[in-house]
Write a protein that holds these residues in place. Structure first.
Motif, PDB file in Angstrom:
ATOM      1  N   ILE A   1      28.413  72.733  -7.123  1.00 41.67           N
ATOM      2  CA  ILE A   1      29.382  71.745  -7.614  1.00 41.67           C
ATOM      3  C   ILE A   1      29.188  70.411  -6.897  1.00 41.67           C
ATOM      4  CG2 ILE A   1      31.844  71.163  -7.737  1.00 41.67           C
ATOM      5  CD1 ILE A   1      32.416  74.151  -8.132  1.00 41.67           C
ATOM      6  N   GLN A   2      28.967  70.441  -5.593  1.00 37.88           N
ATOM      7  CA  GLN A   2      28.727  69.215  -4.827  1.00 37.88           C
ATOM      8  C   GLN A   2      27.531  68.449  -5.386  1.00 37.88           C
ATOM      9  OE1 GLN A   2      30.206  67.790  -2.155  1.00 37.88           O
ATOM     10  NE2 GLN A   2      31.589  69.355  -1.353  1.00 37.88           N
ATOM     11  N   GLN A   3      26.476  69.173  -5.714  1.00 36.52           N
ATOM     12  CA  GLN A   3      25.244  68.541  -6.174  1.00 36.52           C
ATOM     13  C   GLN A   3      25.361  67.998  -7.594  1.00 36.52           C
ATOM     14  OE1 GLN A   3      22.364  71.664  -5.631  1.00 36.52           O
ATOM     15  NE2 GLN A   3      22.158  71.304  -3.435  1.00 36.52           N
ATOM     16  N   HIS A   4      26.249  68.591  -8.406  1.00 33.92           N
ATOM     17  CA  HIS A   4      26.347  68.216  -9.820  1.00 33.92           C
ATOM     18  C   HIS A   4      27.754  67.747 -10.188  1.00 33.92           C
ATOM     19  CE1 HIS A   4      23.025  71.158  -9.493  1.00 33.92           C
ATOM     20  NE2 HIS A   4      22.441  70.426 -10.423  1.00 33.92           N
ATOM     21  N   SER A   5      28.500  67.246  -9.220  1.00 34.15           N
ATOM     22  CA  SER A   5      29.926  66.975  -9.427  1.00 34.15           C
ATOM     23  C   SER A   5      30.209  65.939 -10.513  1.00 34.15           C
ATOM     24  CB  SER A   5      30.587  66.532  -8.112  1.00 34.15           C
ATOM     25  OG  SER A   5      29.954  65.367  -7.604  1.00 34.15           O
ATOM     26  N   ALA A   6      29.298  64.993 -10.719  1.00 31.81           N
ATOM     27  CA  ALA A   6      29.546  63.913 -11.687  1.00 31.81           C
ATOM     28  C   ALA A   6      29.656  64.441 -13.113  1.00 31.81           C
ATOM     29  CB  ALA A   6      28.470  62.847 -11.589  1.00 31.81           C
ATOM     30  N   ASP A   7      28.905  65.494 -13.426  1.00 35.54           N
ATOM     31  CA  ASP A   7      28.912  65.987 -14.812  1.00 35.54           C
ATOM     32  C   ASP A   7      29.066  67.504 -14.886  1.00 35.54           C
ATOM     33  OD1 ASP A   7      26.481  66.684 -13.771  1.00 35.54           O
ATOM     34  OD2 ASP A   7      25.273  65.707 -15.321  1.00 35.54           O
ATOM     35  N   ILE A   8      29.612  68.102 -13.824  1.00 37.48           N
ATOM     36  CA  ILE A   8      29.737  69.562 -13.785  1.00 37.48           C
ATOM     37  C   ILE A   8      30.712  70.064 -14.848  1.00 37.48           C
ATOM     38  CG2 ILE A   8      31.600  69.495 -12.074  1.00 37.48           C
ATOM     39  CD1 ILE A   8      28.783  72.109 -12.206  1.00 37.48           C
ATOM     40  N   THR A   9      30.377  71.202 -15.438  1.00 40.02           N
ATOM     41  CA  THR A   9      31.296  71.907 -16.329  1.00 40.02           C
ATOM     42  C   THR A   9      31.330  73.366 -15.891  1.00 40.02           C
ATOM     43  OG1 THR A   9      29.625  72.583 -17.940  1.00 40.02           O
ATOM     44  CG2 THR A   9      30.649  70.406 -18.258  1.00 40.02           C
ATOM     45  N   ILE A  10      32.403  74.042 -16.207  1.00 36.50           N
ATOM     46  CA  ILE A  10      32.493  75.448 -15.822  1.00 36.50           C
ATOM     47  C   ILE A  10      31.469  76.283 -16.585  1.00 36.50           C
ATOM     48  CG2 ILE A  10      34.225  76.286 -17.478  1.00 36.50           C
ATOM     49  CD1 ILE A  10      35.609  77.514 -14.860  1.00 36.50           C
TER      50      ILE A  10
ATOM     51  N   TYR B   1      40.144  75.169 -10.338  1.00 40.85           N
ATOM     52  CA  TYR B   1      38.773  74.649 -10.496  1.00 40.85           C
ATOM     53  C   TYR B   1      38.787  73.138 -10.706  1.00 40.85           C
ATOM     54  CZ  TYR B   1      34.666  73.213 -13.144  1.00 40.85           C
ATOM     55  OH  TYR B   1      33.579  72.519 -13.597  1.00 40.85           O
ATOM     56  N   SER B   2      39.641  72.646 -11.611  1.00 41.65           N
ATOM     57  CA  SER B   2      39.653  71.208 -11.921  1.00 41.65           C
ATOM     58  C   SER B   2      40.117  70.391 -10.715  1.00 41.65           C
ATOM     59  CB  SER B   2      40.533  70.924 -13.139  1.00 41.65           C
ATOM     60  OG  SER B   2      41.846  71.407 -12.930  1.00 41.65           O
ATOM     61  N   ALA B   3      41.087  70.895  -9.965  1.00 41.14           N
ATOM     62  CA  ALA B   3      41.563  70.182  -8.772  1.00 41.14           C
ATOM     63  C   ALA B   3      40.474  70.136  -7.701  1.00 41.14           C
ATOM     64  CB  ALA B   3      42.816  70.852  -8.221  1.00 41.14           C
ATOM     65  N   TYR B   4      39.720  71.218  -7.595  1.00 41.47           N
ATOM     66  CA  TYR B   4      38.637  71.266  -6.602  1.00 41.47           C
ATOM     67  C   TYR B   4      37.533  70.267  -6.946  1.00 41.47           C
ATOM     68  CZ  TYR B   4      35.092  73.244  -3.483  1.00 41.47           C
ATOM     69  OH  TYR B   4      34.143  73.415  -2.515  1.00 41.47           O
ATOM     70  N   VAL B   5      37.174  70.193  -8.232  1.00 37.20           N
ATOM     71  CA  VAL B   5      36.151  69.224  -8.666  1.00 37.20           C
ATOM     72  C   VAL B   5      36.656  67.796  -8.432  1.00 37.20           C
ATOM     73  CG1 VAL B   5      34.886  68.317 -10.667  1.00 37.20           C
ATOM     74  CG2 VAL B   5      35.098  70.796 -10.343  1.00 37.20           C
ATOM     75  N   GLN B   6      37.927  67.563  -8.750  1.00 30.55           N
ATOM     76  CA  GLN B   6      38.487  66.223  -8.539  1.00 30.55           C
ATOM     77  C   GLN B   6      38.444  65.850  -7.052  1.00 30.55           C
ATOM     78  OE1 GLN B   6      42.920  64.846  -8.564  1.00 30.55           O
ATOM     79  NE2 GLN B   6      42.225  64.769 -10.716  1.00 30.55           N
ATOM     80  N   LYS B   7      38.768  66.775  -6.178  1.00 29.68           N
ATOM     81  CA  LYS B   7      38.731  66.522  -4.736  1.00 29.68           C
ATOM     82  C   LYS B   7      37.321  66.106  -4.305  1.00 29.68           C
ATOM     83  CE  LYS B   7      39.096  69.099  -0.358  1.00 29.68           C
ATOM     84  NZ  LYS B   7      37.665  69.241  -0.099  1.00 29.68           N
TER      85      LYS B   7
ATOM     86  N   ASP C   1      32.024  55.432 -12.135  1.00 32.18           N
ATOM     87  CA  ASP C   1      31.060  55.986 -13.080  1.00 32.18           C
ATOM     88  C   ASP C   1      30.118  56.979 -12.391  1.00 32.18           C
ATOM     89  OD1 ASP C   1      30.226  55.774 -15.911  1.00 32.18           O
ATOM     90  OD2 ASP C   1      28.300  55.240 -15.007  1.00 32.18           O
ATOM     91  N   ILE C   2      29.665  56.640 -11.181  1.00 30.34           N
ATOM     92  CA  ILE C   2      28.733  57.488 -10.433  1.00 30.34           C
ATOM     93  C   ILE C   2      29.347  58.853 -10.139  1.00 30.34           C
ATOM     94  CG2 ILE C   2      27.626  57.778  -8.165  1.00 30.34           C
ATOM     95  CD1 ILE C   2      27.121  54.720  -8.220  1.00 30.34           C
ATOM     96  N   VAL C   3      30.633  58.849  -9.756  1.00 33.79           N
ATOM     97  CA  VAL C   3      31.247  60.131  -9.369  1.00 33.79           C
ATOM     98  C   VAL C   3      31.759  60.923 -10.565  1.00 33.79           C
ATOM     99  CG1 VAL C   3      31.861  59.264  -7.087  1.00 33.79           C
ATOM    100  CG2 VAL C   3      33.559  59.158  -8.939  1.00 33.79           C
ATOM    101  N   GLY C   4      31.689  60.347 -11.775  1.00 34.83           N
ATOM    102  CA  GLY C   4      32.018  61.122 -12.967  1.00 34.83           C
ATOM    103  C   GLY C   4      33.239  60.689 -13.733  1.00 34.83           C
ATOM    104  N   TYR C   5      33.817  59.511 -13.389  1.00 33.86           N
ATOM    105  CA  TYR C   5      34.995  59.020 -14.103  1.00 33.86           C
ATOM    106  C   TYR C   5      34.630  57.749 -14.875  1.00 33.86           C
ATOM    107  CZ  TYR C   5      37.653  62.364 -11.367  1.00 33.86           C
ATOM    108  OH  TYR C   5      38.122  63.522 -10.807  1.00 33.86           O
ATOM    109  N   HIS C   6      34.669  57.842 -16.196  1.00 35.42           N
ATOM    110  CA  HIS C   6      34.283  56.716 -17.056  1.00 35.42           C
ATOM    111  C   HIS C   6      35.514  55.943 -17.546  1.00 35.42           C
ATOM    112  CE1 HIS C   6      30.483  58.670 -16.694  1.00 35.42           C
ATOM    113  NE2 HIS C   6      30.907  59.744 -17.353  1.00 35.42           N
TER     114      HIS C   6
END
Length: 346
Positions: free
Chosen positions: A254-263, A289-295, A317-322
Motif C-alpha cells: 500500500i505504501q508503494q502504490h498509495s496514489a492509485d491503490i485499490t482493494i 481500509y479506506s482510513a488507513y490508505v488516507q493516513k 495529485d501525487i499522493v492520489g487526490y485529484h
C-alpha cells in the motif's frame, strides 16, 4: 489424469514384488513396535533431489506401492489389516503428501488428522508421524524433497518474500521445532495443481536428461499454487506470526502504490478475499481500509510539503487526490490547518 497415472505405475503389470521383498520397508513399513522411532533417510543419489512414492489402496485390503525414479518399473504388494498403522517415523528430508483419491489418515505429533481428496500435507524433517492403513480405496502420492532443493524453491520468490521467510523458518531453520502444514484447496485450485503433479510424476518416471531441471520448475509451480490458491492451518502462535507477516507485506505494498491503490489490486496480488484485508487492517491498526490508505497519503503529503518545492495542487495529485477541495478538507481535519499554512509552519 493424475489418478490414472498413479494406478498405472502401481499396477501388477509393472513387475509385482512380494510382501517379503527387501524393498518393502522403504515403501511401507507396518508397525512393529510402539516405542521405536524410525528415521527414514533420503533414498536417492545426491543429484536426484526429488522422488515420488505412490500408494494405491484397494477395498480388499491390499496396498500397491512404487517409487520413482527407479531403474526399472516395479510394484510392491502388501496385504494389511484395516486400522493397521505404519511404524512411527521421521524423515531427514521434506515430505509433501497429496490425496489423489479417497481419504488419508495420519497420526502427526500424537494427533490424528484426516486428509480429504485434494488436500496436501507438508511435513518438516524430524516431525514424528505414522500412517493409517484402512479398508477404503485411496490413492496417495508422497513427494520426498531434498532439503537443498526445498531451500532453492523458497529462494526463487514463488510466494511473497516474507511468507517465504516464514515457511523457511517454520520448516527448516527452527531445527528443534517439529511442524507440519495442512493445505486445503480454494475454489478451482485442484485442477491446476493436479496438472503439475501429473507432469512431475511423468517426468520422474522417465528420468531422462534434464529431468532434474524440469522437476524443479514444476515444484516451483506447485509451491506457487499452494501459496496463492490453498489455505493452510497453523497453530495459534503461528497464525499470529503469519498475520503480522502478511500485514507487513500488505502495508508495504500500500505504501508503494498509495496514489492509485485499490482493494482489488490487493486481492489480485495477495490472493485473499476482499473482506480479509478489511479485517486484517482493522485488527492491526484499528482503522478501516479506506482510513488507513488516507493516513498513508496524508503522511506523504505532509512530507512533501516540508521537503519539496512542488505546489499544493501538485502534491495533492501525487499522493492520489485529484479534487483539491477534498484534499484541503481532509488535510485540515488531520493536521488542524490547511496545507499552505502547514508548509509555512514547517
Amino acid at each position: 489424469m493424475l489418478s490414472d497415472l498413479c494406478q498405472q505405475v502401481t499396477s501388477s503389470d509393472q513387475g509385482l514384488l512380494p510382501a517379503d521383498h527387501k524393498l518393502g520397508p522403504r515403501l511401507v513399513c507396518p508397525e512393529y513396535s510402539k516405542s521405536v522411532q524410525e528415521v527414514k533417510t533420503y533414498p536417492l543419489l545426491e543429484q536426484d533431489r526429488i522422488f515420488a512414492l505412490c500408494w494405491n489402496i484397494d477395498s480388499a485390503q491390499n496396498l500397491y506401492a512404487t517409487m520413482q525414479p527407479a531403474p526399472s518399473p516395479f510394484c510392491y504388494q502388501l496385504p494389511f489389516s484395516s486400522g493397521e498403522k505404519t511404524q512411527l517415523h521421521t524423515h531427514d528430508y521434506i515430505e509433501l503428501t497429496y490425496v489423489v483419491e479417497g481419504e488419508f489418515r495420519q497420526r502427526i505429533l500424537g494427533k490424528d488428522i484426516i486428509f480429504s481428496k485434494g488436500d496436501l500435507c507438508l511435513i518438516d524433517k524430524n516431525c514424528l508421524h505414522q500412517d493409517y492403513l484402512l479398508d477404503q480405496p485411496a490413492i496417495i502420492l508422497f513427494l520426498g524433497i531434498a532439503n537443498d532443493m526445498f531451500a532453492e524453491i523458497m529462494d526463487e520468490n514463488v510466494t511473497t518474500q516474507k511468507i517465504i521467510s516464514f515457511l523457511q523458518s517454520a520448516l527448516l531453520k527452527q531445527k528443534d521445532v517439529q511442524q507440519y502444514l495442512h493445505f486445503r484447496p480454494g475454489a478451482d485450485a485442484t485442477e491446476a495443481l493436479e496438472d503439475c503433479l501429473y507432469l512431475l510424476l511423468k517426468e520422474l518416471c522417465s528420468n531422462t536428461i534434464g529431468s532434474r531441471y524440469i522437476c524443479k520448475g514444476l515444484l516451483l509451480r506447485i509451491f506457487r499454487l499452494l501459496s496463492t490458491t490453498y489455505e493452510f492451518s497453523l497453530s495459534r502462535e503461528q497464525r499470529k506470526t503469519m498475520n503480522w507477516i502478511i500485514f507487513e507485506e500488505v502495508s508495504e505494498y500500500i505504501q508503494q502504490h498509495s496514489a492509485d491503490i485499490t482493494i482489488q489490486q490487493l486481492v489480485d496480488t495477495f490472493h485473499f478475499q476482499e473482506d480479509y484485508f478489511n479485517r486484517l487492517i482493522k485488527a492491526k491498526t484499528g482503522m478501516t481500509y479506506s482510513a488507513y490508505v488516507q493516513k498513508i497519503r496524508l503522511e506523504k503529503a505532509e512530507h512533501l510539503l516540508t521537503t519539496s518545492p512542488k505546489s499544493v495542487e501538485e502534491i495533492a495529485d501525487i499522493v492520489g487526490y485529484h479534487n483539491k477541495g477534498y484534499f484541503y478538507k481532509i488535510f485540515q481535519k488531520r493536521y488542524g490547518m490547511p496545507p499552505s499554512q502547514y508548509r509555512k509552519k514547517g
